[in-house]
Design a protein around this motif. Structure first.
Motif, mmCIF file in Angstrom:
data_model
loop_
_atom_site.group_PDB
_atom_site.id
_atom_site.type_symbol
_atom_site.label_atom_id
_atom_site.label_comp_id
_atom_site.label_asym_id
_atom_site.label_seq_id
_atom_site.Cartn_x
_atom_site.Cartn_y
_atom_site.Cartn_z
ATOM 1 N N UNK A 182 53.957 38.929 19.840
ATOM 2 C CA UNK A 182 54.285 40.012 18.911
ATOM 3 C C UNK A 182 53.299 41.173 19.064
ATOM 4 N N UNK A 183 52.053 40.844 19.288
ATOM 5 C CA UNK A 183 50.987 41.856 19.351
ATOM 6 C C UNK A 183 51.049 42.672 20.641
ATOM 7 N N UNK A 229 58.432 42.201 11.089
ATOM 8 C CA UNK A 229 59.300 43.339 10.832
ATOM 9 C C UNK A 229 60.240 43.636 11.990
ATOM 10 N N UNK A 230 60.175 42.887 13.070
ATOM 11 C CA UNK A 230 61.035 43.141 14.217
ATOM 12 C C UNK A 230 61.375 41.817 14.888
ATOM 13 N N UNK A 231 62.457 41.835 15.629
ATOM 14 C CA UNK A 231 62.924 40.653 16.332
ATOM 15 C C UNK A 231 62.722 40.860 17.822
ATOM 16 N N UNK A 260 60.424 26.465 18.694
ATOM 17 C CA UNK A 260 60.667 26.210 17.262
ATOM 18 C C UNK A 260 59.970 27.249 16.392
ATOM 19 N N UNK A 261 58.710 27.529 16.702
ATOM 20 C CA UNK A 261 57.956 28.470 15.873
ATOM 21 C C UNK A 261 58.478 29.891 16.050
ATOM 22 N N UNK A 262 58.823 30.269 17.275
ATOM 23 C CA UNK A 262 59.339 31.616 17.525
ATOM 24 C C UNK A 262 60.658 31.843 16.788
ATOM 25 N N UNK A 263 61.555 30.877 16.826
ATOM 26 C CA UNK A 263 62.836 31.040 16.127
ATOM 27 C C UNK A 263 62.636 31.026 14.620
ATOM 28 N N UNK A 264 61.665 30.240 14.136
ATOM 29 C CA UNK A 264 61.351 30.254 12.703
ATOM 30 C C UNK A 264 60.865 31.632 12.261
ATOM 31 N N UNK A 265 60.240 32.370 13.175
ATOM 32 C CA UNK A 265 59.729 33.705 12.863
ATOM 33 C C UNK A 265 60.763 34.798 13.144
ATOM 34 N N UNK A 266 61.978 34.397 13.465
ATOM 35 C CA UNK A 266 63.061 35.349 13.606
ATOM 36 C C UNK A 266 63.335 35.844 15.005
ATOM 37 N N UNK A 267 62.652 35.293 16.008
ATOM 38 C CA UNK A 267 62.836 35.742 17.380
ATOM 39 C C UNK A 267 63.961 34.975 18.073
#
Length: 243
Positions: free
Chosen positions: A226-227, A8-10, A27-34
């Motif tokens: 994120x946490x 829900x947040x970047x 790769x994974x962080x950008x896939x999750x919108x970061x």
């Protein structure tokens, strides 16, 4: 528990250590919108990290303490996946407390491995009442891994020690009465395998975790980033994953 893929947040993430793991995390962080705002290797300017909301640190045992001190002194929430710095934990914890900092550190960020940690503790407690079983711990990693035994293997050993009469561990495949042996092997292109075996004269019980790729470690590190956002204190993956 279902871990969210959509967030829900970047976040703005700084990578401190941009090797194989750093590239998978990116790769994974950008896939999750970061957004990755800094990619720092040993000789790069760390001040680029000041743009970040959270720093993910995967470097090397000889660099990690300097890196953590930089992040803590600059009030950067940090996720640390580097192992091999157990001797400096008290120093880093004291600095975190003094600076009211935030850190998630773990010997392994994989969801599967953290389930394995909890299973290992329960099995050790069950097996402790049966003297006829001898426990053996083995870890296998790629030839580029510098520390031995692995931080994950040490965590597994500590879980066994908490629930048995073993008071310490040693590097080697032999079992001593008070010391748990950890056999550490290095083989080409092994992402990480950890095996706990209980042998008796009549049978054998074994639990194994085998990593197929670095993606599981990277996803766990990003979830930890994120946490930790907005929190203070020191945490592990048990808290992050609610195990």
């Amino acid at each position: 528990m279902v871990l969210p893929y959509h967030i829900l947040f970047k976040m703005k993430i700084g990578l401190l250590g941009y090797g194989k793991m750093g590239k998978v995390i990116e790769r994974i962080a950008t896939d999750r919108g970061h957004e990755i705002v800094a990619k720092i290797n040993r000789n790069d300017d760390k001040n680029e990290l000041l743009k970040a909301d959270v720093v993910i640190e995967f470097s090397a045992p000889e660099s990690v303490i300097k890196n953590l001190k930089y992040c803590i002194n600059n009030e950067l929430s940090t996720v640390c996946g580097t192992t091999g710095w157990n001797d400096s934990i008290k120093e880093i914890y004291s600095l975190l407390e003094a600076k009211n900092g935030a850190l998630v550190h773990a010997s392994n960020f994989s969801l599967g491995v953290n389930i394995f940690f909890e299973l290992n503790k329960k099995l050790a407690a069950m097996m402790n009442q049966f003297d006829e079983y001898n426990v053996h711990l083995k870890e296998i990693h790629h030839t580029e891994k510098k520390d031995a035994p692995s931080g994950t293997a040490i965590t597994v050993a500590e879980g066994i020690m908490e629930n048995t009469t073993y008071s310490k561990w040693h590097l080697g495949d032999s079992n001593k009465q008070e010391s748990l042996g950890i056999e550490a092997l290095r083989e080409h292109d092994v992402k990480g395998t950890h095996i706990v075996t209980y042998n008796s004269p009549v049978d054998q019980i074994e639990i194994t975790h085998t990593a197929h790729s670095r993606d599981g470690f990277a996803l766990g590190a990003v979830i930890a980033a994120e946490w930790i956002e907005g929190k203070k204190g020191v945490y592990g993956m048990k808290e992050v994953l609610g195990l």
